[in-house]
Design an enzyme around this catalytic site. Structure first.
Site, PDB file in Angstrom:
ATOM      1  N   ASP A 173       0.825  -1.204   0.000  1.00 25.84           N
ATOM      2  CA  ASP A 173       0.000   0.000   0.000  1.00 25.84           C
ATOM      3  C   ASP A 173       0.862   1.258   0.000  1.00 25.84           C
ATOM      4  OD1 ASP A 173      -2.655   1.375   0.467  1.00 25.84           O
ATOM      5  OD2 ASP A 173      -1.586   2.014   2.268  1.00 25.84           O
ATOM      6  N   GLU A 223       1.648  -0.060  -4.844  1.00 25.34           N
ATOM      7  CA  GLU A 223       0.815   1.095  -5.152  1.00 25.34           C
ATOM      8  C   GLU A 223       1.689   2.328  -4.958  1.00 25.34           C
ATOM      9  OE1 GLU A 223      -3.033   3.676  -3.636  1.00 25.34           O
ATOM     10  OE2 GLU A 223      -1.925   2.409  -2.248  1.00 25.34           O
TER      11      GLU A 223
END
Length: 608
Positions: free
Chosen positions: A259, A296
């Protein structure tokens, strides 16, 4: 030595915790009996204990400085939630049936992102298992779980996790996750797990009591950054590196989705991400199983995915937000916030060709130049989508694309993603046209925190000038609204959408041109006034033309192909897909004018 509790033979258990901030540390066992066991100080701030008569299932805290009990920072299970005792887990007891599983190649990934709690009515790992054959038959090759690390309460997206090694108790805990992964591998599905190494959640975050896991030298959207490059950062890195290998080793996870790596503040000569890539490769080689890392990142920085020998971090792939934004803006016409940087057909064409639209180009939203060229990176290193949890859930009301732009636009978006050379990601329910929203939801216990979250959600939409009040993230009704309604799949309109996705995935898999993960053999053109896009993909034997009309009215153009004949492979406007009806011929011979239905996409392949 592994952090946390490691089960050994004869009912013994070894405990290791990093607590350099403490003068003394003891183990406080609370079940099945109550006792205090002093721990021995080790070099570099570690504390160790070899405990007798400490079976799996025993529950414990660490008692710090004789004053306060805290859960184990490397707890593998928190059956009573984030504030309760940790429970010992013996990972050797589970009987895996996936001994022949070797993972999934990056180029073969078709990812289906889901939230465990909202995927089924039961909201558990076990309840998901009966749905796996449906996903496999559709053409999915990997499911991606939003974070399952222990978070406060029972309702959360997962990004408020505070015990990175523990599996959420309300989803089914460690045994439930193992059963799910084992079942996925039996079905030939890989498992991607979303992990968060840029922050911990605000409630139940007890790492502060143990040592300098965080630093105030950098700030993130969630507060102080994790200490990856300051004093004592070697031990902080060890904690998160062991966490990654924990998921690969103990749960047979195939891929970690990292993330928001742009929020990992790290100016080391050898970054945490590089170390993570190196250790993942070593684990893969040692276990003869493909384990991958997908980042990401909003930096548009190709160093994230370049190999170490080219000066990169060596991660396997990254999300391309530019692809989503370019596609979304063409379909919806939205231009607020960061969407203001997009809206031209040329933006989407460039992402098809290079992965990013912004490659050291001025961004009006950011008020500076942004990104770098990734044209040297293969297509399989980019994950693209038309919807994901962020882009749906971070809207004020969590509307899906079909609710914003309609049925035909949703089909157009699906084809634009699945016929690209990149790794596609679907967000749960989009394959049958789910209209239920996916709003942001939490279940905190702290009243002040709940109030702050409500305020923050309202302030978050100021950039988008959104009117009204967002759904209350604390309300159970907000969470209930996010659940998939699987019964819709049997309704004609939704059944047609599902069949359309199935055909797109079949073409992507079976057509020799579309099956190539190669954007070198791809050309694109955009007709801005008409909002038309042409893509040409080819191999040594054939060429495929993809023509997309992003306009809400019919579009006309001369067919751009140059060979003698082309046959139609797919038209999203056909009535079999519940479209308005196609006006395009089944076979094209020579030059002709084509009339594309509004918000439609057609595929032709050379016939000779």
């Amino acid at each position: 030595m592994q952090l946390g509790a490691t089960c050994l033979e004869g009912g013994r258990c070894e405990f290791l915790v990093w607590a350099p901030s403490c003068r003394e540390v003891s183990l406080h066992q609370v079940a099945p009996r109550d006792r205090i066991l002093p721990m021995e100080r080790q070099p570099r701030g570690y504390w160790r204990l070899m405990a007798e008569d400490m079976p799996p299932g025993a529950r414990y805290f660490y008692r710090l400085d004789g004053e306060r009990d805290r859960p184990d920072p490397a707890s593998h299970y928190q059956p009573e939630g984030v504030h309760g005792p940790s429970q010992i887990v013996d990972h050797q007891r589970f009987s895996w049936s996936d001994q022949g599983w070797r993972g999934c190649a990056l180029a073969d990934l078709v990812i289906y992102e889901l939230h465990v709690g909202a995927f089924t009515n039961a909201g558990t790992f076990d309840a998901m298992i009966e749905r796996l054959p449906v996903l496999r038959e559709l053409g999915i090759t990997a499911i991606e779980l939003m974070p399952v690390a222990q978070f406060p309460g029972e309702r959360n997206w997962g990004y408020d996790g505070v015990q990175p090694f523990a599996v959420q108790h309300s989803y089914g805990g460690p045994e439930g996750l193992k059963r799910l992964v084992d079942a996925c591998h039996r079905e030939g599905l890989a498992v991607v797990l979303d992990v968060v190494y840029n922050h911990l959640g605000p409630e139940g975050n007890y790492l502060w009591d143990f040592g300098p896991y965080f630093t105030d030298r950098y700030r993130t959207p969630w507060g102080d950054a994790i200490n990856f490059d300051g004093a004592c950062s070697d031990e902080v890195r060890r904690y998160f590196l062991q966490n990654a290998l924990h998921w690969f080793r103990n749960y047979h996870i195939d891929v970690l989705r990292l993330d928001a790596v742009h929020a990992i503040r790290d100016f080391s000569a050898t970054t945490f991400l590089q170390e993570l890539a190196e250790q993942t490769r070593e684990f893969s080689l040692g276990n003869q199983r493909t384990c991958l890392l997908i980042a990401e990142s909003d930096l548009n920085d190709p160093r994230v995915i370049r190999p170490a020998e080219l000066g990169g971090y060596g991660l396997d792939a990254q999300w391309s937000d530019d692809f989503h934004h370019a596609l979304h803006c063409l379909i919806t016409g939205e231009a607020l916030g960061y969407y203001g940087d997009f809206g031209n057909v040329g933006d989407l064409v460039k992402t098809y060709r290079e992965g990013f639209a912004y490659a050291w180009r001025y961004s009006s939203f950011r008020k500076c130049r942004h990104g770098a060229s990734a044209a040297d990176r293969p297509a399989q290193q980019f994950v693209v989508c038309s919807q994901n949890h962020d882009q749906v859930g971070n809207r004020m009301n969590g509307e899906r694309l079909i609710a914003l732009a309609g049925f035909e636009a949703a089909k157009l978006a699906a084809a634009a993603v699945l016929l690209s050379p990149y790794v596609p990601l679907l967000f749960m329910g989009e394959e049958y046209g789910e209209e239920n929203p996916f709003p942001y939801f939490v279940s905190f216990e702290d009243a002040e925190l709940i109030a702050a979250v409500r305020r923050g959600r309202k302030e978050e939409f100021e950039d988008f000038h959104a009117a009204g009040e967002p759904p209350d993230p604390q309300s159970p009704r907000t969470f209930a609204a996010a659940r998939l309604d699987w019964s819709k799949r049997d309704q004609p309109r939704h059944r047609a959408m599902l069949a359309f996705y199935r055909e797109l995935l079949r073409l992507r898999r079976a057509n020799p041109v579309l099956a190539r993960r190669d954007n070198n053999q791809l050309e694109g053109w955009g007709l801005e006034d008409e909002k038309l896009l042409w893509l040409r993909r080819w191999n040594e034997q054939a060429e495929v033309w993809i023509l997309a009309n992003f306009n809400t009215k019919e579009g006309s153009c001369s067919f751009p192909g140059r060979s003698r004949g082309y046959r139609k492979l797919l038209d999203s406007a056909d009535r079999q897909w519940q479209g308005p009806g196609s006006r395009l011929p089944e076979l094209i011979e020579g030059r002709c004018k084509l009339h594309l239905a509004p918000q439609s996409l057609v595929v032709f392949q050379s016939a000779d």
